[in-house]
Design an enzyme around this catalytic site. Sequence first.
Site, PDB file in Angstrom:
ATOM      1  N   ASP A  31       0.795  -1.257   0.000  1.00 14.37           N
ATOM      2  CA  ASP A  31       0.000   0.000   0.000  1.00 14.37           C
ATOM      3  C   ASP A  31       0.821   1.298   0.000  1.00 14.37           C
ATOM      4  O   ASP A  31       0.507   2.215   0.782  1.00 14.37           O
ATOM      5  CB  ASP A  31      -0.961  -0.001   1.199  1.00 14.37           C
ATOM      6  CG  ASP A  31      -1.976  -1.141   1.182  1.00 14.37           C
ATOM      7  OD1 ASP A  31      -1.945  -1.945   0.241  1.00 14.37           O
ATOM      8  OD2 ASP A  31      -2.776  -1.234   2.128  1.00 14.37           O
ATOM      9  N   ASP A  88      -4.556  -0.831  -1.828  1.00 20.21           N
ATOM     10  CA  ASP A  88      -5.829  -0.700  -1.116  1.00 20.21           C
ATOM     11  C   ASP A  88      -6.808  -0.070  -2.115  1.00 20.21           C
ATOM     12  O   ASP A  88      -6.481   0.945  -2.745  1.00 20.21           O
ATOM     13  CB  ASP A  88      -5.597   0.216   0.099  1.00 20.21           C
ATOM     14  CG  ASP A  88      -6.497  -0.072   1.274  1.00 20.21           C
ATOM     15  OD1 ASP A  88      -6.743  -1.255   1.585  1.00 20.21           O
ATOM     16  OD2 ASP A  88      -6.959   0.907   1.910  1.00 20.21           O
ATOM     17  N   HIS A  96     -10.804   0.650  -2.519  1.00 19.99           N
ATOM     18  CA  HIS A  96     -12.166   0.614  -1.982  1.00 19.99           C
ATOM     19  C   HIS A  96     -13.178   1.251  -2.936  1.00 19.99           C
ATOM     20  O   HIS A  96     -12.880   2.282  -3.565  1.00 19.99           O
ATOM     21  CB  HIS A  96     -12.224   1.389  -0.662  1.00 19.99           C
ATOM     22  CG  HIS A  96     -11.331   0.862   0.414  1.00 19.99           C
ATOM     23  ND1 HIS A  96     -11.379  -0.448   0.852  1.00 19.99           N
ATOM     24  CD2 HIS A  96     -10.363   1.458   1.174  1.00 19.99           C
ATOM     25  CE1 HIS A  96     -10.484  -0.612   1.809  1.00 19.99           C
ATOM     26  NE2 HIS A  96      -9.843   0.521   2.028  1.00 19.99           N
ATOM     27  N   HIS A 139     -17.843   2.481   1.206  1.00 20.57           N
ATOM     28  CA  HIS A 139     -17.223   1.299   1.814  1.00 20.57           C
ATOM     29  C   HIS A 139     -17.489   1.288   3.308  1.00 20.57           C
ATOM     30  O   HIS A 139     -17.394   2.337   3.959  1.00 20.57           O
ATOM     31  CB  HIS A 139     -15.704   1.267   1.543  1.00 20.57           C
ATOM     32  CG  HIS A 139     -15.082  -0.037   1.903  1.00 20.57           C
ATOM     33  ND1 HIS A 139     -14.369  -0.222   3.062  1.00 20.57           N
ATOM     34  CD2 HIS A 139     -15.109  -1.245   1.279  1.00 20.57           C
ATOM     35  CE1 HIS A 139     -13.968  -1.484   3.112  1.00 20.57           C
ATOM     36  NE2 HIS A 139     -14.398  -2.117   2.042  1.00 20.57           N
ATOM     37  N   HIS A 146     -10.703   6.817   1.938  1.00 18.36           N
ATOM     38  CA  HIS A 146      -9.338   6.743   1.397  1.00 18.36           C
ATOM     39  C   HIS A 146      -9.269   5.687   0.310  1.00 18.36           C
ATOM     40  O   HIS A 146     -10.080   4.756   0.276  1.00 18.36           O
ATOM     41  CB  HIS A 146      -8.329   6.402   2.519  1.00 18.36           C
ATOM     42  CG  HIS A 146      -8.536   5.024   3.069  1.00 18.36           C
ATOM     43  ND1 HIS A 146      -9.484   4.745   4.032  1.00 18.36           N
ATOM     44  CD2 HIS A 146      -7.950   3.834   2.764  1.00 18.36           C
ATOM     45  CE1 HIS A 146      -9.463   3.450   4.296  1.00 18.36           C
ATOM     46  NE2 HIS A 146      -8.553   2.865   3.541  1.00 18.36           N
ATOM     47  N   LYS A 154      -7.019  -5.053  -2.902  1.00 19.74           N
ATOM     48  CA  LYS A 154      -7.759  -5.588  -1.750  1.00 19.74           C
ATOM     49  C   LYS A 154      -8.670  -4.521  -1.184  1.00 19.74           C
ATOM     50  O   LYS A 154      -8.425  -3.326  -1.370  1.00 19.74           O
ATOM     51  CB  LYS A 154      -6.783  -6.098  -0.685  1.00 19.74           C
ATOM     52  CG  LYS A 154      -5.879  -4.996  -0.163  1.00 19.74           C
ATOM     53  CD  LYS A 154      -4.820  -5.532   0.774  1.00 19.74           C
ATOM     54  CE  LYS A 154      -3.941  -4.422   1.291  1.00 19.74           C
ATOM     55  NZ  LYS A 154      -4.649  -3.367   2.034  1.00 19.74           N
ATOM     56  N   CYS A 172      -1.821  -2.888   7.686  1.00 23.89           N
ATOM     57  CA  CYS A 172      -1.729  -3.813   6.549  1.00 23.89           C
ATOM     58  C   CYS A 172      -0.431  -4.618   6.529  1.00 23.89           C
ATOM     59  O   CYS A 172      -0.446  -5.791   6.144  1.00 23.89           O
ATOM     60  CB  CYS A 172      -1.999  -3.068   5.254  1.00 23.89           C
ATOM     61  SG  CYS A 172      -3.722  -2.515   5.172  1.00 23.89           S
TER      62      CYS A 172
HETATM   63  C1  VGL Z   1      -4.544   0.529   5.766  1.00 20.65           C
HETATM   64  C2  VGL Z   1      -6.142   1.366   7.170  1.00 20.65           C
HETATM   65  C3  VGL Z   1      -7.097   1.245   6.196  1.00 20.65           C
HETATM   66  C4  VGL Z   1      -3.111   0.145   5.564  1.00 20.65           C
HETATM   67  C5  VGL Z   1      -5.493   0.377   4.774  1.00 20.65           C
HETATM   68  O1  VGL Z   1      -2.657   0.095   4.397  1.00 20.65           O
HETATM   69  O2  VGL Z   1      -2.415  -0.110   6.573  1.00 20.65           O
HETATM   70  N1  VGL Z   1      -4.877   1.006   6.957  1.00 20.65           N
HETATM   71  N2  VGL Z   1      -6.771   0.754   4.995  1.00 20.65           N
HETATM   72 ZN    ZN Z   2      -8.242   0.842   3.468  1.00 23.75          ZN
END
Ligand code: VGL
Ligand code: ZN
Length: 197
Positions: free
Chosen positions: A9, A47, A49, A53, A82, A106, A151
């Site tokens: 990410d 990431d 979404h 979401h 986000h 994901k 993550c």
């Molecule tokens: C993440 C919070 C929400 C991450 C992703 O990449 O750690 N954290 N979505």
């Molecule tokens: Zn996320």
Amino acid sequence: MTHALLVIDVQNDFCPGGALAVPGGDEVVAPINAMMTDFDAVILTQDWHPAVHSSFASQHDDKNPFDTTEMHYGEQVLWPDHCVQGTEGANFHPGLNTHADLVIRKGFRKDIDSYSAFFENDRETPTGLEGYLKSRGIAKLTIVGLATDFCVHYSAVDAARLGFDVTVRTDACRAIDMEGSLAAAKQAMKAAGVKLE
Ligand code: VGL
Ligand code: ZN
């Protein structure tokens, strides 16, 4: 042994100026780019979404970002909106070398979040990454990226549980660190047999 770099990410929304900025998030870009040539395979996660979401605080009455709520699969932190599919925030940091073998997305199912690159937050719905790695004969993983305590943490613990030899390079990771989450994540990774370097 086939050794892959798993880059978690490294996206605009997790970097300074982004919707869910991780302090120093952009500082991981240069070390990650420099490491890439040392591996047999490079895999990026993204990431990803939908605009609506269930992990977004905006979708819950009387909730603010960083509150928690109970989902059908257990406790879930609620985040600022986000990494919405197709937006600039969801793009990789412009400095990241994206010449990777695979990009795995994901968090694309509306009703379930996915921190781990292997399983969604119900801990059982697979992303397909395990099969990809095993069918390529990849047994060893080095994990880097954002965020250490979410993550990266969940991906590392799942990878160890699935039998991979896992190292997290903490110098190429940055954390959100809310309410002791970084210390708890390090503890959980160590307990799972993840090497922290
Ligand atoms: C993440 C919070 C929400 C991450 C992703 O990449 O750690 N954290 N979505
Ligand atoms: Zn996320």
